[in-house]
Design an enzyme around this catalytic site. Structure first.
Site, PDB file in Angstrom:
ATOM      1  N   ALA A  99       0.829  -1.287   0.273  1.00 44.01           N
ATOM      2  CA  ALA A  99      -0.059  -0.036   0.042  1.00 44.01           C
ATOM      3  C   ALA A  99       0.943   1.193   0.138  1.00 44.01           C
ATOM      4  CB  ALA A  99      -0.959  -0.019   1.362  1.00 44.01           C
ATOM      5  N   HIS A 128       9.481  -7.969  -3.533  1.00 46.49           N
ATOM      6  CA  HIS A 128       8.261  -8.566  -3.621  1.00 46.49           C
ATOM      7  C   HIS A 128       7.716  -8.046  -4.946  1.00 46.49           C
ATOM      8  CE1 HIS A 128       4.460 -10.344  -2.502  1.00 46.49           C
ATOM      9  NE2 HIS A 128       3.872  -9.384  -1.988  1.00 46.49           N
ATOM     10  N   ASP A 188       4.435 -16.433  -3.001  1.00 46.16           N
ATOM     11  CA  ASP A 188       4.506 -15.609  -1.805  1.00 46.16           C
ATOM     12  C   ASP A 188       3.118 -15.540  -1.177  1.00 46.16           C
ATOM     13  OD1 ASP A 188       6.429 -14.129  -0.052  1.00 46.16           O
ATOM     14  OD2 ASP A 188       4.658 -12.509  -0.561  1.00 46.16           O
ATOM     15  N   GLU A 203       1.698 -30.322  22.664  1.00 43.29           N
ATOM     16  CA  GLU A 203       1.377 -31.326  21.667  1.00 43.29           C
ATOM     17  C   GLU A 203       1.140 -30.845  20.154  1.00 43.29           C
ATOM     18  OE1 GLU A 203       2.195 -34.517  21.355  1.00 43.29           O
ATOM     19  OE2 GLU A 203       2.337 -34.943  23.571  1.00 43.29           O
TER      20      GLU A 203
END
Length: 349
Positions: A101, A124, A208, A244
């Site tokens: 942005a 990116h 990505d 766990e």
């Protein structure tokens, strides 16, 4: 560049042995690297470049928290730290590391300083790949390149300080000078990449966005939440359910996978664990495969990009984001995680 075999498929890869740091310094010795943005990737990349001996300056909005952070990290206002407009003017390579942005909003300022021969660098592929939505269309006489570390800027910096590297992809969208390849590889080495593998802007952003929404963040949180809920509903304590679900994975098994792979991790677990994992992994694959196919199609069509642009451009975006993050933080699983992490024994020194 060398051809390397990955699971029977050859890819173009550049290692630090064939393109050492000394060569990278020679390639960029007359360049001024202006790193725009000091948020996610900016600190790690700029500090690594500086420590590796490159000529680096930072561009950031004055008066912002990121400006103050840059000062704390040793960048000096008027010498190595400037507002974005002045940094763009001084830089021969502009590392455009603002948020997606932020890139849209600052683009008019950056574009006016992209004079012939400069390089525009991304980590990116979003702004270029979806330029029909972002409006980011560079002039034809500049190099447009990408180095995308496969990890956060925090990890990039931490591994660098440990004498290690994080793997990165690289891409060339536009080679106006004939030097784009040497520039991009030198920058990849300079920011601290382990090795560099070839991609395109489009492939980088597709993988990505899929990864972030999938196994890296979205899917793993969903799987954690589902297993934790089932254990809790069946009478297990928060501590047992968390250990766990999360703790054993992150502290014991993931390091084994990182060291030698999933097959090696399986081989070093109990025969009971092996049998169960082998019986159940395909069921999880088959259950989630349709979701991943839907996700990739949403990325490919630009739907995910549009959602991101629309939500991030709203004036109350940060407020709504913080509310969603608070909901995650306040959930029992992650409140339990805080307690579990605090109880980890310190390593003996």
């Amino acid at each position: 560049m060398a051809k390397m075999n990955f699971g029977g498929v050859e890819e173009n890869v550049v290692t630090r042995s064939e393109f050492p740091l000394e060569k990278a310094r020679e390639v960029l010795k007359n360049e001024t690297i202006a790193v725009l943005g000091y948020g996610v990737q900016g600190p790690g990349q700029s500090l690594n470049l500086k420590d590796n001996g490159f000529n680096v300056i930072v561009g950031q909005r004055k008066g912002s928290k990121s400006w103050d952070k840059a000062v704390e990290d040793g960048w000096v206002p008027g010498e190595t730290l400037f507002d974005i407009d002045e940094a763009c003017e001084k830089g021969t390579i502009i590392e455009y590391l603002l948020s997606d942005a932020g890139q849209i909003s600052v683009w008019p300022t950056v574009k006016k300083h992209l004079t012939a021969g400069k390089a525009l660098y991304f980590s990116h592929g979003f702004g270029i790949t979806y330029n029909d939505k972002t409006g980011i269309v560079p002039p034809a006489d500049v190099d447009v390149i990408l180095v995308a570390p496969k990890g956060s800027g925090t990890s990039l910096r931490r591994l660098f300080l440990q004498g290690k590297g994080i793997n990165s992809s690289y891409a060339i969208y536009q080679d106006a000078t004939g030097k784009a390849y040497e520039r991009v590889i030198a920058l990849g080495v300079g920011v601290g990449s382990g090795y560099l593998f070839e991609t395109t802007f489009k492939r980088e952003v597709y993988s990505d966005l899929t990864g972030e929404r999938g196994t890296l963040m979205g899917a793993i949180q969903g799987i954690f939440a589902a297993q934790y809920q089932v254990l809790r509903e069946n009478g297990h304590t928060p501590s047992e359910a968390f250990n766990e679900t999360v703790e054993e994975l992150s502290q014991s098994l993931m390091p084994l996978i990182a060291e030698n792979g999933m097959d090696w991790m399986y081989a070093n677990c109990s025969t009971t664990a092996q049998r169960g994992a082998l019986d159940w992994w395909k069921k999880f694959r088959d259950a989630t495969l349709p979701v991943f196919k839907d996700l990739y199609e949403s990325v490919k069509t630009g739907n995910e990009a549009q959602i991101s642009i629309d939500s991030n451009s709203k004036p109350d975006y940060r407020e709504k984001l913080n509310a969603e993050l608070k909901e995650l933080h306040d959930s029992e699983i992650w409140r339990t995680g805080e307690t579990v992490r605090a109880l980890r024994p310190e390593r003996s020194r």
